[in-house]
Design a protein around this motif. Structure first.
Motif, PDB file in Angstrom:
ATOM      1  N   GLU A 156       0.826  -1.207   0.000  1.00  0.00           N
ATOM      2  CA  GLU A 156       0.000   0.000   0.000  1.00  0.00           C
ATOM      3  C   GLU A 156       0.862   1.260   0.000  1.00  0.00           C
ATOM      4  OE1 GLU A 156      -2.869  -0.070   3.122  1.00  0.00           O
ATOM      5  OE2 GLU A 156      -3.571  -2.098   2.644  1.00  0.00           O
ATOM      6  N   ALA A 157       1.960   1.232   0.747  1.00  0.00           N
ATOM      7  CA  ALA A 157       2.848   2.388   0.763  1.00  0.00           C
ATOM      8  C   ALA A 157       3.459   2.621  -0.618  1.00  0.00           C
ATOM      9  CB  ALA A 157       3.953   2.183   1.797  1.00  0.00           C
ATOM     10  N   VAL A 158       3.858   1.556  -1.272  1.00  0.00           N
ATOM     11  CA  VAL A 158       4.435   1.671  -2.616  1.00  0.00           C
ATOM     12  C   VAL A 158       3.432   2.308  -3.572  1.00  0.00           C
ATOM     13  CG1 VAL A 158       5.121   0.315  -4.634  1.00  0.00           C
ATOM     14  CG2 VAL A 158       6.168  -0.133  -2.409  1.00  0.00           C
ATOM     15  N   GLU A 159       2.186   1.871  -3.519  1.00  0.00           N
ATOM     16  CA  GLU A 159       1.172   2.420  -4.417  1.00  0.00           C
ATOM     17  C   GLU A 159       0.895   3.886  -4.110  1.00  0.00           C
ATOM     18  OE1 GLU A 159      -1.568   2.713  -7.487  1.00  0.00           O
ATOM     19  OE2 GLU A 159       0.062   1.311  -7.063  1.00  0.00           O
ATOM     20  N   SER A 160       0.851   4.240  -2.822  1.00  0.00           N
ATOM     21  CA  SER A 160       0.627   5.633  -2.459  1.00  0.00           C
ATOM     22  C   SER A 160       1.802   6.503  -2.892  1.00  0.00           C
ATOM     23  CB  SER A 160       0.421   5.757  -0.950  1.00  0.00           C
ATOM     24  OG  SER A 160       0.225   7.106  -0.578  1.00  0.00           O
ATOM     25  N   TRP A 161       3.004   6.008  -2.737  1.00  0.00           N
ATOM     26  CA  TRP A 161       4.174   6.777  -3.158  1.00  0.00           C
ATOM     27  C   TRP A 161       4.249   6.889  -4.679  1.00  0.00           C
ATOM     28  CZ3 TRP A 161       7.700   9.992  -1.188  1.00  0.00           C
ATOM     29  CH2 TRP A 161       7.698  10.164   0.194  1.00  0.00           C
ATOM     30  N   ARG A 162       3.773   5.880  -5.400  1.00  0.00           N
ATOM     31  CA  ARG A 162       3.709   6.000  -6.861  1.00  0.00           C
ATOM     32  C   ARG A 162       2.815   7.166  -7.247  1.00  0.00           C
ATOM     33  NH1 ARG A 162       0.187   5.239 -10.540  1.00  0.00           N
ATOM     34  NH2 ARG A 162      -1.292   4.202  -9.151  1.00  0.00           N
ATOM     35  N   ARG A 163       1.611   7.222  -6.665  1.00  0.00           N
ATOM     36  CA  ARG A 163       0.688   8.312  -6.986  1.00  0.00           C
ATOM     37  C   ARG A 163       1.267   9.660  -6.552  1.00  0.00           C
ATOM     38  NH1 ARG A 163      -3.071   4.326  -5.010  1.00  0.00           N
ATOM     39  NH2 ARG A 163      -3.073   5.365  -2.967  1.00  0.00           N
ATOM     40  N   SER A 164       1.943   9.672  -5.418  1.00  0.00           N
ATOM     41  CA  SER A 164       2.520  10.926  -4.917  1.00  0.00           C
ATOM     42  C   SER A 164       3.623  11.434  -5.830  1.00  0.00           C
ATOM     43  CB  SER A 164       3.055  10.719  -3.495  1.00  0.00           C
ATOM     44  OG  SER A 164       2.016  10.345  -2.612  1.00  0.00           O
ATOM     45  N   CYS A 165       4.482  10.523  -6.285  1.00  0.00           N
ATOM     46  CA  CYS A 165       5.545  10.916  -7.218  1.00  0.00           C
ATOM     47  C   CYS A 165       4.958  11.478  -8.505  1.00  0.00           C
ATOM     48  CB  CYS A 165       6.438   9.716  -7.531  1.00  0.00           C
ATOM     49  SG  CYS A 165       7.524   9.211  -6.195  1.00  0.00           S
ATOM     50  N   GLU A 166       3.949  10.804  -9.025  1.00  0.00           N
ATOM     51  CA  GLU A 166       3.346  11.260 -10.278  1.00  0.00           C
ATOM     52  C   GLU A 166       2.663  12.610 -10.104  1.00  0.00           C
ATOM     53  OE1 GLU A 166       0.970   7.900 -11.334  1.00  0.00           O
ATOM     54  OE2 GLU A 166       2.703   6.716 -12.015  1.00  0.00           O
ATOM     55  N   LEU A 167       2.034  12.819  -8.951  1.00  0.00           N
ATOM     56  CA  LEU A 167       1.420  14.118  -8.670  1.00  0.00           C
ATOM     57  C   LEU A 167       2.480  15.207  -8.587  1.00  0.00           C
ATOM     58  CD1 LEU A 167      -1.047  15.838  -7.897  1.00  0.00           C
ATOM     59  CD2 LEU A 167      -0.722  15.082  -5.524  1.00  0.00           C
ATOM     60  N   LEU A 168       3.560  14.949  -7.879  1.00  0.00           N
ATOM     61  CA  LEU A 168       4.627  15.924  -7.759  1.00  0.00           C
ATOM     62  C   LEU A 168       5.258  16.199  -9.120  1.00  0.00           C
ATOM     63  CD1 LEU A 168       6.203  17.597  -5.641  1.00  0.00           C
ATOM     64  CD2 LEU A 168       7.777  15.661  -5.424  1.00  0.00           C
ATOM     65  N   ALA A 169       5.500  15.146  -9.877  1.00  0.00           N
ATOM     66  CA  ALA A 169       6.139  15.303 -11.188  1.00  0.00           C
ATOM     67  C   ALA A 169       5.238  16.022 -12.185  1.00  0.00           C
ATOM     68  CB  ALA A 169       6.524  13.933 -11.744  1.00  0.00           C
ATOM     69  N   SER A 170       3.939  16.007 -11.960  1.00  0.00           N
ATOM     70  CA  SER A 170       3.007  16.597 -12.926  1.00  0.00           C
ATOM     71  C   SER A 170       3.205  18.097 -13.087  1.00  0.00           C
ATOM     72  CB  SER A 170       1.555  16.310 -12.519  1.00  0.00           C
ATOM     73  OG  SER A 170       1.200  17.027 -11.336  1.00  0.00           O
ATOM     74  N   ILE A 171       3.792  18.759 -12.090  1.00  0.00           N
ATOM     75  CA  ILE A 171       3.949  20.214 -12.202  1.00  0.00           C
ATOM     76  C   ILE A 171       5.106  20.574 -13.129  1.00  0.00           C
ATOM     77  CG2 ILE A 171       2.963  20.531  -9.906  1.00  0.00           C
ATOM     78  CD1 ILE A 171       5.775  21.326  -8.946  1.00  0.00           C
ATOM     79  N   ARG A 172       5.857  19.583 -13.593  1.00  0.00           N
ATOM     80  CA  ARG A 172       6.924  19.882 -14.546  1.00  0.00           C
ATOM     81  C   ARG A 172       6.348  20.472 -15.839  1.00  0.00           C
ATOM     82  NH1 ARG A 172      10.085  15.789 -16.497  1.00  0.00           N
ATOM     83  NH2 ARG A 172      11.901  17.170 -16.621  1.00  0.00           N
ATOM     84  N   GLU A 173       5.113  20.106 -16.182  1.00  0.00           N
ATOM     85  CA  GLU A 173       4.516  20.637 -17.408  1.00  0.00           C
ATOM     86  C   GLU A 173       4.251  22.134 -17.311  1.00  0.00           C
ATOM     87  OE1 GLU A 173       0.179  19.804 -18.070  1.00  0.00           O
ATOM     88  OE2 GLU A 173       0.542  18.333 -16.474  1.00  0.00           O
ATOM     89  N   PHE A 174       4.310  22.687 -16.096  1.00  0.00           N
ATOM     90  CA  PHE A 174       4.116  24.126 -15.915  1.00  0.00           C
ATOM     91  C   PHE A 174       5.452  24.857 -15.749  1.00  0.00           C
ATOM     92  CE2 PHE A 174       0.357  21.971 -14.113  1.00  0.00           C
ATOM     93  CZ  PHE A 174      -0.584  22.431 -15.015  1.00  0.00           C
ATOM     94  N   GLY A 175       6.553  24.154 -16.011  1.00  0.00           N
ATOM     95  CA  GLY A 175       7.866  24.783 -15.968  1.00  0.00           C
ATOM     96  C   GLY A 175       8.605  24.657 -14.659  1.00  0.00           C
ATOM     97  N   ALA A 176       8.005  24.015 -13.661  1.00  0.00           N
ATOM     98  CA  ALA A 176       8.676  23.810 -12.376  1.00  0.00           C
ATOM     99  C   ALA A 176       9.547  22.562 -12.441  1.00  0.00           C
ATOM    100  CB  ALA A 176       7.653  23.682 -11.256  1.00  0.00           C
ATOM    101  N   GLU A 177      10.519  22.457 -11.533  1.00  0.00           N
ATOM    102  CA  GLU A 177      11.334  21.254 -11.429  1.00  0.00           C
ATOM    103  C   GLU A 177      11.258  20.767  -9.990  1.00  0.00           C
ATOM    104  OE1 GLU A 177      12.398  18.347 -12.682  1.00  0.00           O
ATOM    105  OE2 GLU A 177      13.268  19.614 -14.257  1.00  0.00           O
TER     106      GLU A 177
END
Length: 448
Positions: A156-177
């Protein structure tokens, strides 16, 4: 302010994100130092950030969250705020977004990035909250924030961290790193041999990259023997360069996380040794501890003093030539552990779950149900950490030499206190007077 911090604009020039700031500091020859700091009251949290920013050091800020927020009990965090009950950190999902934005306004920017630290096995609500207030740097990992700190099933932790990483990474499309730091090099804080710390730190970093992150730091916690730590950090840097060549990356060292010296002099010596270790091994950032660690939660002033102490020790170390690093088998063990996990599944999350189920990864003295619990470690007379029993981990015989006996209860207590005793015995104490820096006491909740 240091010469570097006093560059045009007041600090390092602004750039794109947490990782870029650390990279600029490293290029300029400075070790970035960072406190562990989190206060529930917004005014106090802002004061702490301002004091950190104003320290005579190259610093980044920290907002450490409270236990209710860490475990996802947001209703309890809000009740505590409403009732005036003390919290042990900043409830980022409990305060209104405008309040936290006001805490950060005029403080957090490209010249002073702020990282959210939390300890959550299921961090999606935390990632949403930090993004909502304009932050994009945090830390943890699916293993390192599950096994030591929760009873959450690893799957469950792995799955939650997968979603969290993808959420955090999603802001790269707005120019953030966005930046994510693995906590894997700090498992259990102490008595975990370096090869496992390195392996989990690298594996969590690979997990982050697989789920979209491109700015990553890899952690390692200072252990009892500096020569063993030099070897370990050298290996961690080498493996990061080899396995993560396409991401912005740096190493972050944690000052000793076990039983801390009780004397101010002993605590200062240990922190100074951590700063010098970071410099010698190429770590770009250091998480400090204060002289108050053995007694109570440190004040803001004590945190500032620790930052400045570490920065001064790091600056002095840079004039010394690097030492030759021996090979005692740490790299062979770390490579074997990483390789065994990577062979299990192309998906890093599934591979980590399978690795713990098979005992290929096994954290000594960790009681989580998904940890095999067969591995044991000990502290040798030379001050180095050794495996007493590797369980099913594929590292038998790689480090050479006979294995020391498994520790009994009294020996374990002695090992846990080894660093405290050794540094306190070396210390010559001097007064450690509190000095609380002045800081503005208004949030200014009007629209800028």
């Amino acid at each position: 302010m240091s010469a570097l911090a006093a560059a045009p604009g007041g600090r390092l020039p602004a750039g794109s994100g947490f990782g870029a700031f650390v990279a600029r500091a490293r290029t300029a020859g400075a070790l970035v130092v960072q406190p562990r700091m989190g206060m529930a009251d917004p005014l106090r949290m802002r004061d702490g950030l301002l004091a950190t920013r104003g320290a005579d050091a190259v610093t980044v800020g920290t907002i450490t969250l409270d236990s209710y927020t860490r475990t996802g009990d947001l209703a309890a965090a809000r009740r505590a705020l409403a009732d005036g009950v003390g919290l042990n950190g900043y409830p980022i999902a409990g305060h209104p977004v405008d309040v936290t934005r006001a805490v950060l306004r005029g403080v957090a920017d490209g010249g002073f990035p702020v990282q959210v630290r939390h300890g959550s096995a299921r961090p999606e609500h935390i990632v949403r909250a930090l993004l909502a207030v304009g932050l994009d740097a945090t830390e943890g990992g699916p293993v390192s924030y599950c096994l030591p700190y929760s009873r959450t099933p690893l799957r469950e932790a792995v799955e939650s961290w997968r979603r969290s990483c993808e959420l955090l990474a999603s802001i790269r499309e707005f120019g953030a790193e966005p930046h994510l730091e693995t906590f894997g090099g700090c498992l259990m804080g102490q008595l975990c041999p370096p090869s496992l710390l390195i392996a989990v730190s690298v594996l969590e970093a690979l997990f982050f990259r697989q789920h979209g992150l491109r700015s990553i730091s890899l952690s390692y916690a200072q252990q009892p023997d500096p020569r063993q730590d030099e070897e370990a950090l050298t290996v961690l840097g080498r493996l990061a360069d080899e396995l993560l060549p396409d991401v912005d990356r740096h190493l972050v060292l944690y000052a000793y996380m076990g039983v801390f010296p009780r004397t101010p002099g002993g605590a200062r010596l240990l922190l100074e040794d951590a700063a010098r270790l970071a410099v010698r091994t190429g770590a770009a950032r250091l998480i400090v501890k204060t002289t108050a660690e053995a007694h109570r939660i440190p004040t803001v002033a004590e945190n500032v003093r620790a930052l400045e102490t570490a920065a001064a020790a790091a600056g002095a170390e840079r004039v010394r030539p690097p030492l030759a690093v021996p090979d005692t088998g740490i790299e062979a063990e770390a490579r074997a552990l990483i390789g065994a996990v990577l062979e299990l599944d192309a998906d890093l999350g599934r591979a980590l779950v399978r690795a713990f189920a098979a005992g290929y990864l096994d954290v000594p003295y960790c009681l989580h149900p998904d940890n095999a619990g067969r591995a044991r470690s000990s502290l040798g007379p030379d001050g180095r950490l050794h495996w007493s029993d590797v369980g099913s981990m594929p590292i038998a015989g790689l480090s050479g030499g006979p294995r020391p006996p498994i520790l009994g209860s009294s020996d374990l207590l002695g090992a846990l206190s080894h660093v405290q005793w050794s540094y306190d015995s070396r210390a010559v104490d001097t007064p450690d007077l509190d000095r609380t820096p002045a800081a503005p006491r208004e949030l200014g909740l009007t629209t800028p």
